[in-house]
Design an enzyme around this catalytic site. Structure first.
Site, PDB file in Angstrom:
ATOM      1  N   GLY A   1     -44.135  29.445  32.468  1.00  0.00           N
ATOM      2  CA  GLY A   1     -45.244  29.731  32.894  1.00  0.00           C
ATOM      3  C   GLY A   1     -45.293  30.418  34.196  1.00  0.00           C
ATOM      4  O   GLY A   1     -46.693  30.650  34.508  1.00  0.00           O
TER       5      GLY A   1
ATOM      6  N   CYS B   1     -56.887  55.298  17.665  1.00  0.00           N
ATOM      7  CA  CYS B   1     -58.442  55.409  17.434  1.00  0.00           C
ATOM      8  C   CYS B   1     -59.030  54.220  17.680  1.00  0.00           C
ATOM      9  O   CYS B   1     -59.533  53.558  16.635  1.00  0.00           O
ATOM     10  CB  CYS B   1     -58.578  55.969  15.946  1.00  0.00           C
ATOM     11  SG  CYS B   1     -57.772  57.387  15.873  1.00  0.00           S
TER      12      CYS B   1
HETATM   13  C1  LIG Z   1     -44.375  31.135  25.869  1.00  0.00           C
HETATM   14  C2  LIG Z   1     -43.775  29.666  26.144  1.00  0.00           C
HETATM   15  C3  LIG Z   1     -42.993  29.693  27.376  1.00  0.00           C
HETATM   16  C4  LIG Z   1     -42.733  30.989  28.255  1.00  0.00           C
HETATM   17  O1  LIG Z   1     -43.846  31.292  28.855  1.00  0.00           O
HETATM   18  P1  LIG Z   1     -43.715  32.232  30.028  1.00  0.00           P
HETATM   19  O2  LIG Z   1     -45.006  32.346  30.662  1.00  0.00           O
HETATM   20  O3  LIG Z   1     -43.261  33.461  29.561  1.00  0.00           O
HETATM   21  O4  LIG Z   1     -42.832  31.611  30.973  1.00  0.00           O
HETATM   22  C5  LIG Z   1     -42.316  28.455  27.408  1.00  0.00           C
HETATM   23  N1  LIG Z   1     -42.502  27.589  26.704  1.00  0.00           N
HETATM   24  C6  LIG Z   1     -43.060  27.620  25.441  1.00  0.00           C
HETATM   25  C7  LIG Z   1     -43.206  26.269  24.752  1.00  0.00           C
HETATM   26  C8  LIG Z   1     -44.059  28.626  25.257  1.00  0.00           C
HETATM   27  O5  LIG Z   1     -44.818  28.663  24.173  1.00  0.00           O
END
Ligand SMILES: *Cc1c(COP(=O)(O)O)cnc(C)c1O
Length: 424
Positions: free
Chosen positions: A244, A349
């Site tokens: 995240g 489109c």
């Molecule tokens: C998508 C996801 C991530 C990675 O998220 P990022 O924002 O790309 O770092 C990590 N863990 C889980 C469970 C996810 O679904």
């Protein structure tokens, strides 16, 4: 930080001119930099290693959904990176790229019985359970196989965060994980089964997070739950902190550094003696990739509106259409002259096939090349063949070397994939 720079007036990926790749591989095409992938992994690895006391031998598991190209995964696997996966297909990709099963985490809100059985069969490190219903099914599947896979309970810590509502996953009403109180019950329930082995807790509250506060709040929820579960006699040895962390897309806010992020995690986990896992996706891959595209033409209206019509479209890079995401658009070989506002669009489109409105860009002409920067994560993985446009190819660069690591399908291949119904 990335390795796409101007040299002799033209943009290179490491030592390779993008003009050369466009000539030989055609456009649109994704281009990834090995050096950038390595650098990003290395920064996070070094930060985690510097906090070994609080984080244990932390696993860094790349979120495969951000970029599932086999050569990208193999590049990271060779550095010791694990994989966070959300489907059997992603587990198969991680294994094929050389990620050992004991570095693969299986996450996801709706794993089928077949996918659970596959994950148990190959011996993934841990399955992150996201609901009571899933725990029941997992126990049934594991019992049938005579197995007892390691699991973590994914907690919904009731702190959502992220660059857009559609990429926020930790809020109370988001579909992911279970609320803390319920997670405590599931942990107890799981400990009573001989067919799962609860080892810890997990969370992942959103994506493109540019503020440490919500992440810290979520990690504190996991830390407190760890103490509470231990007080009740349960073993908790792993905390999966999810991914995240945001990246700098220009036009957005500046995210914290990986070092500050890891230091914060170490502060929160200090003294717990758990092994941490990080699941970065965007952080490792976003700025390691560009989407290289050619200008088809410039449509000028009498009212002054100027449309830059590219050969890349929303089916190749969905983030602007899906999340109103901002990507820088840069000319590969900049011409001198004053910037002008353009609407940057593709040929699909749909009005949604607009990458940017009123974007100030230097002078451009038909057949010029441009790149979208920050396109290495959630780019090619979301591409489709909408409008019967061939699936966008991918190129990996390493120093002076480059290779097509997913070729563009030919029209013949596209048509051959679809057998006619036998009554036609
Ligand atoms: C998508 C996801 C991530 C990675 O998220 P990022 O924002 O790309 O770092 C990590 N863990 C889980 C469970 C996810 O679904």
């Amino acid at each position: 930080m990335h390795h796409f720079d101007l040299k002799d007036g033209t943009l290179h990926a490491e030592g390779v001119p993008l003009e050369l790749i466009a000539d030989e591989a055609g456009t649109p095409v994704y281009v990834y930099s090995t050096a950038t992938l390595k650098r990003h992994y290395g920064l996070l690895r070094a930060a985690a290693d510097a906090h070994r006391e609080a984080l244990g031998e932390a696993l860094i598991a790349f979120a495969v959904k951000a970029n599932s190209n086999l050569s990208v995964l193999a590049t990271l696997a060779r550095l010791g990176c694990g994989a966070d996966t959300v489907s059997e297909g992603e587990i198969r990709r991680a294994l094929a790229a050389g990620v050992p099963a004991d570095r693969i985490i299986f996450s996801g809100v709706g794993k089928t019985d077949m996918e659970l059985a596959f994950a148990i069969g190959v011996g993934v490190r841990q399955i992150n359970v996201e609901s009571g219903a899933e725990l029941d099914r997992l126990i049934a599947v594991a019992a049938m196989m005579g197995a007892s896979p390691a699991i973590a309970i994914r907690v919904n810590p009731n702190v959502g965060a992220g660059g857009h509502a559609k990429i926020t996953t930790g809020g109370k009403s988001d579909k992911f994980g279970v609320p803390a109180a319920e997670a405590m019950d599931l942990y107890r329930q799981a400990s009573q089964s001989t067919h799962v082995t609860p080892v810890g807790l997990a969370c992942h509250i959103g994506s493109q997070i540019t503020d440490l506060a919500p992440l810290e709040a979520a990690f504190r929820v996991l830390a407190q739950m760890t103490r509470d579960l231990r007080a009740q006699g349960h073993a908790v040895t792993r905390l999966d902190l999810g991914g995240g962390l945001g990246v700098p897309y220009s036009g957005g806010s500046e995210p914290p550094s990986p070092a500050d992020y890891v230091a914060m995690a170490a502060r929160v986990l200090a003294g717990l003696e758990v092994e941490a896992a990080f699941e970065p996706g965007r952080l490792l891959a976003a700025n390691a990739g560009v989407l290289l595209s050619q200008v088809i033409q410039i449509n000028e209206r009498s009212d002054g509106r100027r449309f830059l019509v590219l050969d890349a479209a929303m089916n190749d890079l969905m983030r602007p259409a899906l999340y109103e995401a901002y990507h820088d658009v840069l000319p590969v070989t900049p011409r001198p002259g004053a910037s002008q506002p353009y609407d940057v669009v593709g040929p699909v489109c749909e009005t949604g096939d607009t990458f940017a409105r009123d974007r100030a860009l230097p002078p451009l002409e038909a057949e010029d090349l441009v790149v979208f920067t920050g396109a290495g994560a959630y780019g090619a993985v979301m591409a489709s063949e909408y409008n019967s446009r061939p699936l966008v190819p991918e190129v990996l660069v390493e120093g002076e070397n480059w290779a097509v690591v997913r070729p563009r399908p030919t029209y013949e291949e596209m048509l051959d994939r679809e057998p006619f119904a036998d009554w036609l």
